[in-house]
Design an enzyme around this catalytic site. Structure first.
Site, PDB file in Angstrom:
ATOM      1  N   GLU A 500     -18.227  17.602   4.500  1.00 27.35           N
ATOM      2  CA  GLU A 500     -18.819  16.317   4.857  1.00 27.35           C
ATOM      3  C   GLU A 500     -19.664  15.719   3.733  1.00 27.35           C
ATOM      4  O   GLU A 500     -19.493  14.556   3.379  1.00 27.35           O
ATOM      5  CB  GLU A 500     -19.696  16.467   6.118  1.00 27.35           C
ATOM      6  N   SER A 501     -20.585  16.473   3.205  1.00 26.74           N
ATOM      7  CA  SER A 501     -21.567  15.906   2.267  1.00 26.74           C
ATOM      8  C   SER A 501     -21.709  16.677   0.977  1.00 26.74           C
ATOM      9  O   SER A 501     -22.429  16.223   0.076  1.00 26.74           O
ATOM     10  CB  SER A 501     -22.943  15.854   2.943  1.00 26.74           C
TER      11      SER A 501
END
Length: 644
Positions: A500-501
């Site tokens: 995700e990040s």
């Protein structure tokens, strides 16, 4: 700096000035930068002596210089450029100062400074052409002006004087007007196309423009009458591509069938066909219509377009037509056939047909560090090959890299929480370092806690096997606590966060997702209510402890909602549970690995593959038991069913 005067303030700094402790300097830097940007020069001068050796001092000088561009002489500009040498500020100042010179019609100085701008903007290019006009070089100015005028969108307002002069002197021909009008229509900039029509005065060009409007406004007319576009039309390829893509928005099947007919008549070039067929053909395949294979065979009868062929193979997987799967895989280019994805499905197809797996292919596949490689290893009871090659940089090597001015500036911005500016420094530095230096720098920034940039650095330096760099595992206590609280596997939440990040706690997507596990605001609020997690403000989503708890709680919710199937839960985390329910309703009867392979969203399919693979890597590196699938999930695989 022995004589780096801050020109706009008239202060000369001495290298003998003593430095303040960094923490104090950071505070003073922020104050001085704010003052410089707001033109409070007296306030800046009070602080500057205490920042003489601070790495970010050039940013204050730049802010002051930008405030007073019109008053800076070429001599002062040269001295500032020397000060900004080796920083991202050099090009920023050179560009801003050159624009200022053009605005003041100082063409001689402009011609000197524009050579210092690496990639001039359209604004500067138009100004340069205006300078040529001023110097009497009208032919050169008009030639450059025509290049700048013939675009599908608007140009910078600084181009208007040049364009007006060209119009006054009859430099915009019918052919030029037609070309820009077509470009504008292709870009859907209809207002520009209507404006440009006034320059189309030649009857043949006007007739062509009428056809353009007909195909734009009534693309179905081409389906009704393919003869509207003749082979000798110089715009044939572009008009076909434009009208078919317009038709596809209302009737995709008809658009594809019409394309196949037109191609027979017009013999469209591969360069024109490839992007249209690959995009529209794949889009139709993802709708899983009963006639999809028939339509795609009409559009691409000789398997020229690999994106379409891959999706035809996926359609064959949904039918579990194993001979057809093998036939389509064999039609792919060699480089795709040798990828893990199609090696895996070739092995499965042969197993389903009662044949023993190709030992060489199986060995190659099982040695891959990928979802497909890990899956093949797990299903044949082989150890996972994560192929880790740790770096061996010495403390001295890391210290040398840390001492680079760019790294010092980057570190200060990172400590100040100004990640955007730190990233700009990184991007500037990348071109100046060798791959080995960049690799070392990546480890240094990771040691600061900037894991996201360390991962980017591993990729930029081609260090795919340095897994400590590519797969850091920060916030271990947070993930362990959250996984125990919500009864999920710790490596699952960690793998989701990596996808995700890449562990950027201030990450924010274009859609508004926030923090480490990229939670949408409404999802975060709802999950906080369900799990009784305090969330007083959305800003708290940037706090790792809150974000990891909420993200883990939501993963657990998805796992419960989808019957303890992590694959479906992972897809739902990315695409939303509603879409996953739709996909399960349509194709949930398929073996799980086929269901994954035929997820219609490319992003979600890649997301699921990565999360499953990342979980194996994290568990293996931590010395924990690693599996791609649970026993429950494994029982649903086509491979597993083929070997019973």
């Amino acid at each position: 700096m022995t004589r780096a005067s801050l020109l706009v303030s008239g202060i000369i700094f001495s290298a003998s000035l003593l430095a303040s402790p960094l923490e104090n300097q950071r505070e003073k830097f922020l104050d001085a930068l704010d003052a410089a940007r707001s033109g409070q020069h007296d306030r800046v001068q009070q602080v500057l002596p205490q920042l003489a050796d601070y790495p970010l001092l050039p940013y204050i000088q730049y802010a002051q210089a930008i405030q007073q561009l019109k008053r800076i002489t070429p001599e002062q500009a040269d001295e500032l450029l020397l000060t900004f040498q080796g920083t991202p500020l050099y090009q920023r100042f050179a560009s801003a100062y050159t624009v200022s010179l053009a605005e003041d019609r100082r063409w001689s100085d402009f011609n000197h400074y524009i050579t210092k701008v690496r990639n001039p903007s359209a604004q500067l290019e138009c100004m340069a052409a205006r300078g040529e006009l001023q110097a009497g070089n009208s032919a050169k100015a008009y030639s450059e002006g025509l290049r700048l005028w013939q675009v599908g969108g608007s140009q910078h307002a600084s181009c208007d004087p040049l364009f007006n002069r060209m119009i006054e002197n009859g430099q915009i021909t019918s052919a030029a007007g037609l070309e820009r009008a077509v470009l504008a229509v292709e870009s859907n900039n209809i207002a520009i196309a209507r404006y440009v029509e006034r320059f189309i005065t030649d009857p043949a060009a006007q007739q062509q423009m009428s056809l353009v409007w007909q195909l734009y406004n009534q693309p179905e007319s081409l389906a009704d009458n393919p003869g509207l576009i003749r082979p000798n039309n110089p715009y044939a390829d572009r008009l076909v591509a434009m009208s078919i893509q317009r038709l596809a928005t209302s009737d995709l099947r008809r658009a594809l069938v019409t394309w196949a007919t037109l191609n027979k008549n017009l013999q469209l070039s591969t360069e024109v066909q490839a992007p249209v067929i690959n995009r529209l053909g794949v889009l139709y395949a993802k709708r899983f219509q009963p006639d999809a294979e028939v339509v795609l065979a009409q559009v691409d009868p000789t398997y020229q377009y690999s994106d379409v062929t891959e999706w035809r193979a996926r359609l064959a997987l949904t039918q579990q037509d194993w001979p057809r799967v093998l036939t389509l895989i064999n039609q792919l280019p060699d480089n795709l056939q040798s990828e893990g994805r199609w090696l895996y499905w070739s092995l499965v197809a042969n197993l389903q047909l009662g044949r023993q797996p190709n030992a060489e292919q199986l060995n190659i596949l099982a040695s891959e560090r990928s979802y497909y490689g890990f899956k093949a290893a797990e299903l044949t009871q082989r150890p996972f090959s994560i192929n880790n090659r740790p770096s061996n940089f010495t403390p001295m090597q890391k210290q040398q890299i840390s001492g680079l001015p760019a790294m010092q500036r980057m570190y200060e911005f990172y400590r100040l929480g100004q990640t955007r500016e730190a990233t700009q420094e990184w991007n500037f530095m990348v071109s100046m370092l060798s791959p080995e230096q960049l690799h070392a720098a990546s480890h240094v920034v990771q040691s600061w806690g900037w894991y996201f940039q360390g991962i980017r650095g591993a990729i930029a330096s081609d260090q795919w096997d340095d897994l400590a760099l590519r797969f850091p595992a920060p916030f271990k206590n947070l993930f362990d606590q959250a996984s125990r609280e919500f009864e999920i596997e710790p490596s699952w939440a960690l793998a989701v966060t990596r996808q995700e990040s890449a562990f950027l706690d201030v990450a924010r997507s274009g859609a508004g997702a926030r923090g480490l596990m990229q939670l949408m605001p409404e999802t975060a609020r709802e999950t906080a209510r369900r799990a009784n997690i305090p969330l007083s403000s959305l800003d708290r989503l940037n706090e790792p402890d809150i974000n990891v708890r909420l993200g883990s709680a939501y993963l657990a919710q998805m796992q419960r909602q989808f019957g303890n199937n992590r694959v479906h839960a992972t897809a739902a985390y990315n695409a939303g549970p509603g879409r996953v329910r739709q996909w399960l309703s349509a194709r949930g009867h398929l073996p799980l690995d086929i269901w994954i392979e035929t997820i219609p969203f490319d992003e979600t399919r890649g997301y699921v593959l990565n999360v499953l693979a990342f979980g194996v890597i994290y568990n293996t590196m931590a010395g924990q038991p690693a599996r791609v699938f649970s026993d429950y999930e494994r029982a649903q695989l086509a491979w597993n069913n083929a070997t019973r």
